[in-house]
Design a protein around this motif. Structure first.
Motif, mmCIF file in Angstrom:
data_model
loop_
_atom_site.group_PDB
_atom_site.id
_atom_site.type_symbol
_atom_site.label_atom_id
_atom_site.label_comp_id
_atom_site.label_asym_id
_atom_site.label_seq_id
_atom_site.Cartn_x
_atom_site.Cartn_y
_atom_site.Cartn_z
ATOM 1 N N GLU A 14 0.810 -1.220 0.000
ATOM 2 C CA GLU A 14 0.000 0.000 0.000
ATOM 3 C C GLU A 14 0.847 1.275 0.000
ATOM 4 O OE1 GLU A 14 -1.694 -3.479 1.421
ATOM 5 O OE2 GLU A 14 -0.315 -2.310 2.663
ATOM 6 N N ALA A 16 3.202 4.420 -0.699
ATOM 7 C CA ALA A 16 3.669 5.310 -1.752
ATOM 8 C C ALA A 16 5.187 5.393 -1.676
ATOM 9 C CB ALA A 16 3.057 6.698 -1.574
ATOM 10 N N ASP A 51 8.144 6.267 -10.325
ATOM 11 C CA ASP A 51 7.357 5.404 -9.454
ATOM 12 C C ASP A 51 6.609 4.284 -10.156
ATOM 13 O OD1 ASP A 51 5.456 6.941 -10.768
ATOM 14 O OD2 ASP A 51 4.292 7.405 -8.968
ATOM 15 N N THR A 52 6.602 4.234 -11.482
ATOM 16 C CA THR A 52 5.798 3.240 -12.180
ATOM 17 C C THR A 52 6.222 1.819 -11.819
ATOM 18 O OG1 THR A 52 5.156 4.646 -14.036
ATOM 19 C CG2 THR A 52 5.276 2.279 -14.464
ATOM 20 N N ARG A 55 4.706 0.777 -8.464
ATOM 21 C CA ARG A 55 3.265 0.554 -8.565
ATOM 22 C C ARG A 55 2.961 -0.702 -9.381
ATOM 23 N NH1 ARG A 55 0.399 4.243 -11.103
ATOM 24 N NH2 ARG A 55 2.098 5.377 -12.117
ATOM 25 N N GLN A 58 3.650 -3.688 -7.062
ATOM 26 C CA GLN A 58 2.560 -3.789 -6.100
ATOM 27 C C GLN A 58 1.317 -4.396 -6.743
ATOM 28 O OE1 GLN A 58 2.563 0.388 -5.067
ATOM 29 N NE2 GLN A 58 3.524 0.005 -3.065
ATOM 30 N N THR A 59 1.043 -4.004 -7.981
ATOM 31 C CA THR A 59 -0.127 -4.531 -8.686
ATOM 32 C C THR A 59 -0.017 -6.034 -8.887
ATOM 33 O OG1 THR A 59 -0.503 -2.433 -9.842
ATOM 34 C CG2 THR A 59 -1.443 -4.408 -10.844
ATOM 35 N N ALA A 197 1.480 1.855 -15.036
ATOM 36 C CA ALA A 197 1.740 0.807 -14.050
ATOM 37 C C ALA A 197 1.084 -0.504 -14.468
ATOM 38 C CB ALA A 197 1.248 1.250 -12.674
#
Length: 338
Positions: A14, A16, A51-52, A55, A58-59, A197
């Motif tokens: 979760e 950032a 940041d891609t 993310r 995480q996905t 992402a």
């Protein structure tokens, strides 16, 4: 400096990028099991403002929260300190994607850290290496390789029909893994762009499902391949802007719209103040100066001297100072399938 984990720490899925420092002590390599033992290495946040990759990882991990991954995944989360404040790197740090084995940069503790990552992945018989980035200009999604390995080129087609082959810069993750496995970099456009992402996540998941690689190059119709032929930098002692007066080099404000366009000779790039003998440093793949080969200054105008295609042109002045203005490319033809 490097932490190694064998399970996901609470809160990582979760978090950032600006919050990772609360969860991880610093750069971290996380080894997660899968149905196939040889892992895919995915590196994210080698630049703290891109940041891609995080993310996307995480996905994928959320998709498999209740399932076993189809292949082991090793996730390297890089410059957490820079991510905390949303910059490429801190002023006292080296570039995390210039300090891998083979680097020509002065030695730092970060060089030792990246060598340790390579050693750990060698011991795990790494299946593929993927380094996920963003850039600050108007660029399509594309993949980069530093070796014309058919397996790596096949991986490129899973992400984009556009790929770039490069020799420089040195000390990047791709070159460090070439002898161990297919290795590539993903360039995913600007940070935060819609769908980036998810696109990168689908690619990671596709890699995890692979059992082997085709040993032949992609069909020439399936991949537009370019070769990086020169790196373009603004010298430290040259002042520049995009359209504003009073500087050595006044670049056109729409410069980043030229990315991945084949530009003809005499294309206008900007104006050069009288007395500024060399407004740009252009370095070819052999490390030699190549300004006169690619640019000309006449009557105070900077123009392209030969046909070339730029990539990664950006209007971000900090990124230009920390890295480069752009790369110049030429089309490279794949050998026909025989």
């Amino acid at each position: 400096m490097l932490s190694t984990l064998t399970e996901l720490p609470p809160g990582l899925l979760e978090a950032a990028p600006t919050e990772l420092y609360r969860i991880l002590a610093g750069p971290t390599l996380i080894h997660l099991p899968g149905q196939r033992r040889e892992p895919v290495l995915v590196s994210v946040l080698l630049h703290g403002n891109e940041d891609t990759g995080l993310r996307a990882a995480q996905t994928v991990l959320e998709r498999y929260a209740q399932r076993t991954l189809p292949r082991a995944l090793s996730l390297f989360i890089g410059n957490i300190a820079a991510a905390r404040v949303g910059v490429r790197r801190l002023d006292d740090q080296p570039d995390y994607n210039r300090v891998w084995p083979g680097s020509d940069q002065p030695h730092t503790p970060e060089h030792d850290m990246m060598a340790r990552v390579v050693d750990e992945m060698r011991g795990r018989n790494v299946f593929a290496s993927v380094d996920i980035h963003n850039n600050s200009g108007l660029n399509p999604h594309y993949a980069c390789v530093s070796r014309l390995d058919p397996r790596a080129l096949q991986l490129c087609t899973l992400f984009s029909r556009t790929a770039v082959h490069f020799d420089r810069p040195l000390g990047v993750q791709v070159t460090a893994f070439n002898d161990l496995c297919p290795a590539l970099t993903l360039e995913c456009g600007r940070p935060g762009a819609a769908g980036s992402a998810e696109h990168a996540a689908d690619f990671i998941e596709g890699c995890l499902h692979l059992s082997e690689f085709p040993l032949h190059a992609p069909h020439p119709q399936d991949l537009d391949l370019y070769r990086s032929v020169a790196t373009v930098k603004v010298p430290e002692d040259v002042t520049f802007s995009f359209g504003e007066d009073g500087v050595d080099l006044q670049l056109v404000p729409e410069l980043d719209h030229m990315n991945f366009r084949e530009l003809v000779p005499h294309t206008f790039w900007g104006r050069v103040r009288s007395g500024c003998a060399r407004p740009l440093d252009v370095i070819d793949t052999a490390g030699n100066s190549a300004f006169e080969r690619y640019f000309a200054v006449s009557k105070g105008e900077l123009r392209l001297a030969r046909t070339a295609m730029p990539a990664m042109l950006t209007l971000d002045e900090r990124a230009i100072r920390q890295d480069c203005l752009c790369y110049l490319m030429e089309r490279l033809l794949l050998p026909p399938l025989g």
